[in-house]
Design a protein around this motif. Sequence first.
Motif, PDB file in Angstrom:
ATOM      1  N   ILE A 222       0.832  -1.216   0.000  1.00 49.10           N
ATOM      2  CA  ILE A 222       0.000   0.000   0.000  1.00 49.10           C
ATOM      3  C   ILE A 222       0.863   1.262   0.000  1.00 49.10           C
ATOM      4  O   ILE A 222       0.349   2.367  -0.115  1.00 49.10           O
ATOM      5  N   ILE A 223       2.186   1.077   0.104  1.00 47.35           N
ATOM      6  CA  ILE A 223       3.091   2.228   0.152  1.00 47.35           C
ATOM      7  C   ILE A 223       3.459   2.664  -1.263  1.00 47.35           C
ATOM      8  O   ILE A 223       3.889   1.869  -2.097  1.00 47.35           O
ATOM      9  N   LYS A 224       3.282   3.949  -1.530  1.00 47.55           N
ATOM     10  CA  LYS A 224       3.719   4.561  -2.779  1.00 47.55           C
ATOM     11  C   LYS A 224       4.864   5.517  -2.421  1.00 47.55           C
ATOM     12  O   LYS A 224       4.629   6.591  -1.867  1.00 47.55           O
ATOM     13  N   TYR A 225       6.078   5.088  -2.731  1.00 51.44           N
ATOM     14  CA  TYR A 225       7.256   5.852  -2.310  1.00 51.44           C
ATOM     15  C   TYR A 225       7.840   6.619  -3.484  1.00 51.44           C
ATOM     16  O   TYR A 225       8.078   6.060  -4.559  1.00 51.44           O
ATOM     17  N   ILE A 226       8.030   7.921  -3.268  1.00 49.49           N
ATOM     18  CA  ILE A 226       8.645   8.777  -4.282  1.00 49.49           C
ATOM     19  C   ILE A 226       9.814   9.515  -3.636  1.00 49.49           C
ATOM     20  O   ILE A 226       9.650  10.167  -2.593  1.00 49.49           O
ATOM     21  N   LYS A 227      10.990   9.393  -4.245  1.00 45.00           N
ATOM     22  CA  LYS A 227      12.149  10.161  -3.782  1.00 45.00           C
ATOM     23  C   LYS A 227      12.549  11.157  -4.866  1.00 45.00           C
ATOM     24  O   LYS A 227      12.851  10.771  -5.995  1.00 45.00           O
ATOM     25  N   HIS A 228      12.525  12.437  -4.515  1.00 41.83           N
ATOM     26  CA  HIS A 228      12.920  13.463  -5.474  1.00 41.83           C
ATOM     27  C   HIS A 228      14.431  13.426  -5.682  1.00 41.83           C
ATOM     28  O   HIS A 228      15.190  13.212  -4.738  1.00 41.83           O
ATOM     29  N   GLN A 229      14.841  13.632  -6.917  1.00 38.61           N
ATOM     30  CA  GLN A 229      16.263  13.604  -7.247  1.00 38.61           C
ATOM     31  C   GLN A 229      16.986  14.859  -6.771  1.00 38.61           C
ATOM     32  O   GLN A 229      18.188  14.843  -6.524  1.00 38.61           O
ATOM     33  N   LYS A 230      16.215  15.958  -6.632  1.00 37.16           N
ATOM     34  CA  LYS A 230      16.754  17.196  -6.071  1.00 37.16           C
ATOM     35  C   LYS A 230      15.834  17.659  -4.957  1.00 37.16           C
ATOM     36  O   LYS A 230      14.623  17.443  -5.016  1.00 37.16           O
ATOM     37  N   ASN A 231      16.411  18.309  -3.970  1.00 35.27           N
ATOM     38  CA  ASN A 231      15.615  18.801  -2.851  1.00 35.27           C
ATOM     39  C   ASN A 231      14.676  19.914  -3.317  1.00 35.27           C
ATOM     40  O   ASN A 231      15.110  20.922  -3.861  1.00 35.27           O
ATOM     41  N   LYS A 232      13.368  19.716  -3.091  1.00 36.37           N
ATOM     42  CA  LYS A 232      12.364  20.693  -3.495  1.00 36.37           C
ATOM     43  C   LYS A 232      12.130  21.756  -2.419  1.00 36.37           C
ATOM     44  O   LYS A 232      11.732  22.871  -2.717  1.00 36.37           O
ATOM     45  N   GLY A 233      12.322  21.368  -1.165  1.00 31.83           N
ATOM     46  CA  GLY A 233      11.920  22.222  -0.061  1.00 31.83           C
ATOM     47  C   GLY A 233      10.619  21.688   0.520  1.00 31.83           C
ATOM     48  O   GLY A 233       9.843  21.009  -0.158  1.00 31.83           O
ATOM     49  N   MET A 234      10.375  21.991   1.777  1.00 32.43           N
ATOM     50  CA  MET A 234       9.247  21.404   2.484  1.00 32.43           C
ATOM     51  C   MET A 234       7.900  21.702   1.830  1.00 32.43           C
ATOM     52  O   MET A 234       7.079  20.813   1.622  1.00 32.43           O
ATOM     53  N   MET A 235       7.650  22.966   1.501  1.00 34.53           N
ATOM     54  CA  MET A 235       6.349  23.352   0.961  1.00 34.53           C
ATOM     55  C   MET A 235       6.073  22.721  -0.411  1.00 34.53           C
ATOM     56  O   MET A 235       5.012  22.130  -0.614  1.00 34.53           O
ATOM     57  N   PRO A 236       6.998  22.808  -1.379  1.00 41.10           N
ATOM     58  CA  PRO A 236       6.748  22.134  -2.666  1.00 41.10           C
ATOM     59  C   PRO A 236       6.575  20.620  -2.515  1.00 41.10           C
ATOM     60  O   PRO A 236       5.766  20.014  -3.216  1.00 41.10           O
ATOM     61  N   ASN A 237       7.330  20.016  -1.598  1.00 41.94           N
ATOM     62  CA  ASN A 237       7.193  18.577  -1.376  1.00 41.94           C
ATOM     63  C   ASN A 237       5.826  18.244  -0.790  1.00 41.94           C
ATOM     64  O   ASN A 237       5.181  17.262  -1.165  1.00 41.94           O
ATOM     65  N   PHE A 238       5.373  19.064   0.134  1.00 42.00           N
ATOM     66  CA  PHE A 238       4.050  18.876   0.735  1.00 42.00           C
ATOM     67  C   PHE A 238       2.964  18.996  -0.329  1.00 42.00           C
ATOM     68  O   PHE A 238       2.047  18.161  -0.410  1.00 42.00           O
ATOM     69  N   ASN A 239       3.044  20.023  -1.167  1.00 43.11           N
ATOM     70  CA  ASN A 239       2.058  20.201  -2.237  1.00 43.11           C
ATOM     71  C   ASN A 239       2.073  19.023  -3.197  1.00 43.11           C
ATOM     72  O   ASN A 239       1.011  18.554  -3.646  1.00 43.11           O
ATOM     73  N   PHE A 240       3.263  18.557  -3.528  1.00 41.10           N
ATOM     74  CA  PHE A 240       3.403  17.404  -4.416  1.00 41.10           C
ATOM     75  C   PHE A 240       2.680  16.188  -3.844  1.00 41.10           C
ATOM     76  O   PHE A 240       1.944  15.487  -4.542  1.00 41.10           O
ATOM     77  N   ALA A 241       2.897  15.922  -2.569  1.00 40.76           N
ATOM     78  CA  ALA A 241       2.311  14.745  -1.928  1.00 40.76           C
ATOM     79  C   ALA A 241       0.789  14.850  -1.826  1.00 40.76           C
ATOM     80  O   ALA A 241       0.066  13.866  -2.052  1.00 40.76           O
TER      81      ALA A 241
END
Length: 292
Positions: A64-83
């Motif tokens: 049930i886990i969908k794991y995504i690792k960004h290749q470059k650091n997006k920052g907390m807010m962009p990562n939160f929006n992405f998720a």
Amino acid sequence: MNNFSLSVVMITYGHEKYIREAIEGVLMQNCNFEIELIIADDCSPDDTESVVQNIIKSHPKGNIIKYIKHQKNKGMMPNFNFAIKAATGKYIALCEGDDYWIDPLKLQKQVNFLETNIDYIMICHGIKELKNDTLKDVDWRFDKTRLKFRLQDYLYQLFFHTSSVVFRNIELPEYINSTKILNGDYAVFSYILTKGKLYYFNESMSVYRIHLGGVTNSPLHKEGIKVFESKKYIFEHLNAITKFKYNKFIKLNFVIENQILLMNLRKNRYSINRFKYWFYKLQYKFLLLFEK
């Protein structure tokens, strides 16, 4: 199984020490509906990925886990929006990679309530706080007898933690994606509460971990001017979206935030700004009582 699902959104960065406990708190949930766990790793510099991949391979519910690792650091807010955008469930629950859940029926209890109370858009609960290996119950509500809250209550005081929240998956406005916003959960929750009410379960079902690597202890969070500007931006858009329905609360909150900024900049506990702060807080509290 019911024909609806829930998405658990977990953002993580450098949580190698903690993320196993966070994931296991999700996988232990006993629900009569399907859930997915979205883990958005913002290019962690440690072995967070190895811990996650090991759980995916070895745990009976690892699928049930969908794991995504960004290749470059997006920052907390962009990562939160992405998720958040990746969430497909009817409901969304949040748990950051350094917090964890302790009640296997947490999600079931919260979804049951939302399914039978359509005028509520969000539900939260009490938490335990873990600091220096000491675990204690905390209650941030300004009125500890209340269970029902509105947007103006949330603007007055942040009284619940992100790990306690489940909300209906609604389309979020574009302004929430702005890089001007520093505190993403505040932007999301304040917008959601323009659409409905919040219910508070008086049970502690998750743990908020306080540690030096946490977001609220980072230098970025302590930059008062950036926090102030972020909230100013959020307030402006809340007013526009609600056609100034909550303007008197927003204006007063803006004045209170200004006093907080001045106190932080001057680093003076006993300045005139502190007296002004409590004066405006008292005004806001009376306003809430009048509106109740």
